[in-house]
Design a protein around this motif. Sequence first.
Motif, PDB file in Angstrom:
ATOM      1  N   GLN A 174       0.841  -1.184   0.000  1.00  0.00           N
ATOM      2  CA  GLN A 174       0.000   0.000   0.000  1.00  0.00           C
ATOM      3  C   GLN A 174       0.884   1.243   0.000  1.00  0.00           C
ATOM      4  OE1 GLN A 174      -2.584   0.270   3.414  1.00  0.00           O
ATOM      5  NE2 GLN A 174      -3.877   1.857   2.538  1.00  0.00           N
ATOM      6  N   ASN A 175       0.357   2.346  -0.513  1.00  0.00           N
ATOM      7  CA  ASN A 175       1.085   3.606  -0.485  1.00  0.00           C
ATOM      8  C   ASN A 175       1.462   3.965   0.953  1.00  0.00           C
ATOM      9  OD1 ASN A 175       0.730   6.790  -0.030  1.00  0.00           O
ATOM     10  ND2 ASN A 175       1.614   6.428  -2.078  1.00  0.00           N
ATOM     11  N   ALA A 176       2.720   4.359   1.159  1.00  0.00           N
ATOM     12  CA  ALA A 176       3.237   4.575   2.509  1.00  0.00           C
ATOM     13  C   ALA A 176       2.498   5.688   3.245  1.00  0.00           C
ATOM     14  CB  ALA A 176       4.731   4.885   2.451  1.00  0.00           C
ATOM     15  N   ASP A 185       7.238 -21.779  10.324  1.00  0.00           N
ATOM     16  CA  ASP A 185       8.700 -21.657  10.394  1.00  0.00           C
ATOM     17  C   ASP A 185       9.229 -20.306   9.893  1.00  0.00           C
ATOM     18  OD1 ASP A 185       9.028 -24.264  11.430  1.00  0.00           O
ATOM     19  OD2 ASP A 185       8.861 -25.108   9.408  1.00  0.00           O
ATOM     20  N   VAL A 186       8.462 -19.250  10.088  1.00  0.00           N
ATOM     21  CA  VAL A 186       8.936 -17.907   9.715  1.00  0.00           C
ATOM     22  C   VAL A 186       8.857 -16.964  10.915  1.00  0.00           C
ATOM     23  CG1 VAL A 186       8.381 -18.137   7.263  1.00  0.00           C
ATOM     24  CG2 VAL A 186       6.628 -17.288   8.859  1.00  0.00           C
ATOM     25  N   GLY A 187       8.815 -17.538  12.112  1.00  0.00           N
ATOM     26  CA  GLY A 187       8.637 -16.736  13.319  1.00  0.00           C
ATOM     27  C   GLY A 187       9.733 -15.707  13.549  1.00  0.00           C
ATOM     28  N   LEU A 188      10.990 -16.118  13.390  1.00  0.00           N
ATOM     29  CA  LEU A 188      12.111 -15.208  13.669  1.00  0.00           C
ATOM     30  C   LEU A 188      12.118 -14.043  12.698  1.00  0.00           C
ATOM     31  CD1 LEU A 188      14.672 -14.548  15.244  1.00  0.00           C
ATOM     32  CD2 LEU A 188      15.960 -15.966  13.616  1.00  0.00           C
ATOM     33  N   ARG A 189      12.034 -14.332  11.410  1.00  0.00           N
ATOM     34  CA  ARG A 189      12.038 -13.285  10.390  1.00  0.00           C
ATOM     35  C   ARG A 189      10.824 -12.360  10.544  1.00  0.00           C
ATOM     36  NH1 ARG A 189      14.290  -9.630   7.539  1.00  0.00           N
ATOM     37  NH2 ARG A 189      15.970 -11.101   7.110  1.00  0.00           N
ATOM     38  N   ALA A 190       9.651 -12.953  10.730  1.00  0.00           N
ATOM     39  CA  ALA A 190       8.432 -12.147  10.837  1.00  0.00           C
ATOM     40  C   ALA A 190       8.448 -11.260  12.078  1.00  0.00           C
ATOM     41  CB  ALA A 190       7.209 -13.063  10.853  1.00  0.00           C
ATOM     42  N   ASN A 191       8.856 -11.825  13.217  1.00  0.00           N
ATOM     43  CA  ASN A 191       8.886 -11.036  14.452  1.00  0.00           C
ATOM     44  C   ASN A 191       9.913  -9.917  14.393  1.00  0.00           C
ATOM     45  OD1 ASN A 191       6.956 -11.962  16.583  1.00  0.00           O
ATOM     46  ND2 ASN A 191       7.870 -13.940  16.089  1.00  0.00           N
ATOM     47  N   SER A 192      11.012 -10.152  13.695  1.00  0.00           N
ATOM     48  CA  SER A 192      12.033  -9.105  13.575  1.00  0.00           C
ATOM     49  C   SER A 192      11.494  -7.908  12.801  1.00  0.00           C
ATOM     50  CB  SER A 192      13.280  -9.654  12.872  1.00  0.00           C
ATOM     51  OG  SER A 192      13.026  -9.911  11.500  1.00  0.00           O
ATOM     52  N   ILE A 193      10.509  -8.135  11.955  1.00  0.00           N
ATOM     53  CA  ILE A 193       9.886  -7.052  11.194  1.00  0.00           C
ATOM     54  C   ILE A 193       8.721  -6.441  11.975  1.00  0.00           C
ATOM     55  CG2 ILE A 193       8.659  -6.471   9.083  1.00  0.00           C
ATOM     56  CD1 ILE A 193      11.673  -7.072   8.757  1.00  0.00           C
ATOM     57  N   ILE A 194       7.858  -7.289  12.513  1.00  0.00           N
ATOM     58  CA  ILE A 194       6.671  -6.815  13.227  1.00  0.00           C
ATOM     59  C   ILE A 194       7.033  -5.924  14.406  1.00  0.00           C
ATOM     60  CG2 ILE A 194       4.738  -7.557  14.692  1.00  0.00           C
ATOM     61  CD1 ILE A 194       4.535 -10.052  12.896  1.00  0.00           C
ATOM     62  N   TRP A 195       8.063  -6.320  15.166  1.00  0.00           N
ATOM     63  CA  TRP A 195       8.358  -5.600  16.398  1.00  0.00           C
ATOM     64  C   TRP A 195       9.161  -4.325  16.193  1.00  0.00           C
ATOM     65  CZ3 TRP A 195       5.846  -6.255  20.760  1.00  0.00           C
ATOM     66  CH2 TRP A 195       5.140  -7.449  20.924  1.00  0.00           C
ATOM     67  N   ILE A 196       9.539  -4.017  14.957  1.00  0.00           N
ATOM     68  CA  ILE A 196      10.152  -2.712  14.684  1.00  0.00           C
ATOM     69  C   ILE A 196       9.176  -1.609  15.094  1.00  0.00           C
ATOM     70  CG2 ILE A 196      10.869  -1.114  12.853  1.00  0.00           C
ATOM     71  CD1 ILE A 196      12.085  -3.505  11.393  1.00  0.00           C
ATOM     72  N   HIS A 197       7.921  -1.762  14.688  1.00  0.00           N
ATOM     73  CA  HIS A 197       6.906  -0.803  15.116  1.00  0.00           C
ATOM     74  C   HIS A 197       6.104  -1.329  16.306  1.00  0.00           C
ATOM     75  CE1 HIS A 197       4.630  -3.556  12.443  1.00  0.00           C
ATOM     76  NE2 HIS A 197       3.628  -3.307  13.265  1.00  0.00           N
ATOM     77  N   GLY A 198       6.159  -2.649  16.512  1.00  0.00           N
ATOM     78  CA  GLY A 198       5.304  -3.284  17.512  1.00  0.00           C
ATOM     79  C   GLY A 198       5.627  -2.921  18.941  1.00  0.00           C
ATOM     80  N   ALA A 234       5.054   4.906  15.836  1.00  0.00           N
ATOM     81  CA  ALA A 234       4.838   3.500  15.476  1.00  0.00           C
ATOM     82  C   ALA A 234       4.236   3.390  14.077  1.00  0.00           C
ATOM     83  CB  ALA A 234       3.925   2.822  16.502  1.00  0.00           C
ATOM     84  N   ALA A 235       3.272   4.256  13.775  1.00  0.00           N
ATOM     85  CA  ALA A 235       2.655   4.243  12.435  1.00  0.00           C
ATOM     86  C   ALA A 235       3.675   4.620  11.370  1.00  0.00           C
ATOM     87  CB  ALA A 235       1.474   5.208  12.402  1.00  0.00           C
ATOM     88  N   PHE A 236       4.551   5.566  11.677  1.00  0.00           N
ATOM     89  CA  PHE A 236       5.606   5.950  10.738  1.00  0.00           C
ATOM     90  C   PHE A 236       6.550   4.774  10.479  1.00  0.00           C
ATOM     91  CE2 PHE A 236       9.909   7.382   9.869  1.00  0.00           C
ATOM     92  CZ  PHE A 236       9.722   8.239   8.793  1.00  0.00           C
ATOM     93  N   LEU A 237       6.970   4.112  11.555  1.00  0.00           N
ATOM     94  CA  LEU A 237       7.865   2.960  11.409  1.00  0.00           C
ATOM     95  C   LEU A 237       7.205   1.851  10.599  1.00  0.00           C
ATOM     96  CD1 LEU A 237       9.346   2.760  15.029  1.00  0.00           C
ATOM     97  CD2 LEU A 237      10.547   3.491  12.968  1.00  0.00           C
ATOM     98  N   GLU A 238       5.920   1.605  10.884  1.00  0.00           N
ATOM     99  CA  GLU A 238       5.215   0.531  10.178  1.00  0.00           C
ATOM    100  C   GLU A 238       5.045   0.847   8.695  1.00  0.00           C
ATOM    101  OE1 GLU A 238       1.162  -2.202  10.665  1.00  0.00           O
ATOM    102  OE2 GLU A 238       1.616  -0.604  12.104  1.00  0.00           O
ATOM    103  N   SER A 239       4.839   2.135   8.384  1.00  0.00           N
ATOM    104  CA  SER A 239       4.551   2.525   7.004  1.00  0.00           C
ATOM    105  C   SER A 239       5.800   2.727   6.157  1.00  0.00           C
ATOM    106  CB  SER A 239       3.724   3.819   7.000  1.00  0.00           C
ATOM    107  OG  SER A 239       2.540   3.660   7.750  1.00  0.00           O
ATOM    108  N   PHE A 240       6.867   3.245   6.776  1.00  0.00           N
ATOM    109  CA  PHE A 240       8.045   3.625   5.999  1.00  0.00           C
ATOM    110  C   PHE A 240       9.281   2.747   6.240  1.00  0.00           C
ATOM    111  CE2 PHE A 240       5.440   7.436   6.186  1.00  0.00           C
ATOM    112  CZ  PHE A 240       5.482   7.893   4.872  1.00  0.00           C
ATOM    113  N   ILE A 241       9.333   2.066   7.396  1.00  0.00           N
ATOM    114  CA  ILE A 241      10.505   1.246   7.725  1.00  0.00           C
ATOM    115  C   ILE A 241      10.190  -0.247   7.624  1.00  0.00           C
ATOM    116  CG2 ILE A 241      12.292   0.737   9.425  1.00  0.00           C
ATOM    117  CD1 ILE A 241      12.351   3.607   8.326  1.00  0.00           C
ATOM    118  N   THR A 242       9.080  -0.653   8.248  1.00  0.00           N
ATOM    119  CA  THR A 242       8.718  -2.072   8.255  1.00  0.00           C
ATOM    120  C   THR A 242       8.495  -2.609   6.843  1.00  0.00           C
ATOM    121  OG1 THR A 242       7.694  -1.789  10.419  1.00  0.00           O
ATOM    122  CG2 THR A 242       7.076  -3.755   9.197  1.00  0.00           C
TER     123      THR A 242
END
Length: 317
Positions: free
Chosen positions: A153-155, A206-219, A273-281
């Motif tokens: 989606q558009n950032a 089996d994608v827990g580590l990769r997914a959590n490393s992305i989710i918790w940037i803003h999470g 958090a919204a900025f991190l999720e939209s532009f970094i995550t």
Amino acid sequence: MREAAFVKKNKERWIEFENMLKHSDSLQPDEMAECYLQVINDLSFAQTYYNKSQITQYLNNLAQKAHFSIYKNKKEKSNRIITFWTKELPALFANYQKELLASFIIFFLSGAIGYFSSYQDINFPRLILGNGYVDMTIENIKKGDPMAVYHQQNAVIMFISIAWNNISVGFRCFILGILTPIFTIYMLFYNGIMLGSLDGFLVQYDVGLRANSIIWIHGVFEIFVIIVCGAAGIILGKSLLFPKTFTRLQSVRRGFWDGTKICFSTVPFFIVAAFLESFITRHSQMPLALAWTFIGVTFCVIIFYYIIFPKKFKIKR
């Protein structure tokens, strides 16, 4: 002296002083100092004889407010925003660490329930997250990018939508406290179940580590400040159910304003958090080391502001 007699003897003076603090700019310094010393003496007495009482917490809070009114710079009007974030809010957090802990426990217990429910039944996440989201995530996993949803989606549009949604969720957690803490607890429980079921689902694929490393940037910011809003709702609900030495109206009014300030403190964190999720995550293939650096920094910031820094403002007993 019995606590009830102590309260009856001094209650009117405390309320009068609390009202005076609302117009502290018009008071003479000597008058303010005299009232402050009386409150400090009452606080000392209460800490000695009623250490775990609600009245001790009330006097502690009143003494802090008086302290800021006396010692603040008379030019503070230009610095009001700064002092609000660096003094007034941390002093408030210091008095409500128990409510914050309770909110944290409720959220993560429900998260654990969601996680193990997903682990026991692969279809459980569909009940919580919906078939559309689950099927989309499975397709993304097959393509090697489990968190591809963050760059579909558009950032800018994503940022506005996420910020508004998360702030709305946080404030609902707080406002529902007026209907007793049960409704706030339900909101915390539901959001915890959602987070836990998603994590359990990702781990099973089996994608827990990769997914959590992305989710918790803003999470880290997003989840923790929802917990803070939950604490504000618990404060409001408790003020309705347990007025203690106050009238119910006085108790609810105090709980509402304290809760409002605490809830308001979360807005900048929701926006970041919204900025991190939209532009970094959205850079979901970034190196794990970089992702966990973001997580570490946000974790340190949130723990410092809501837990460590407020200890400086807690009056010693």
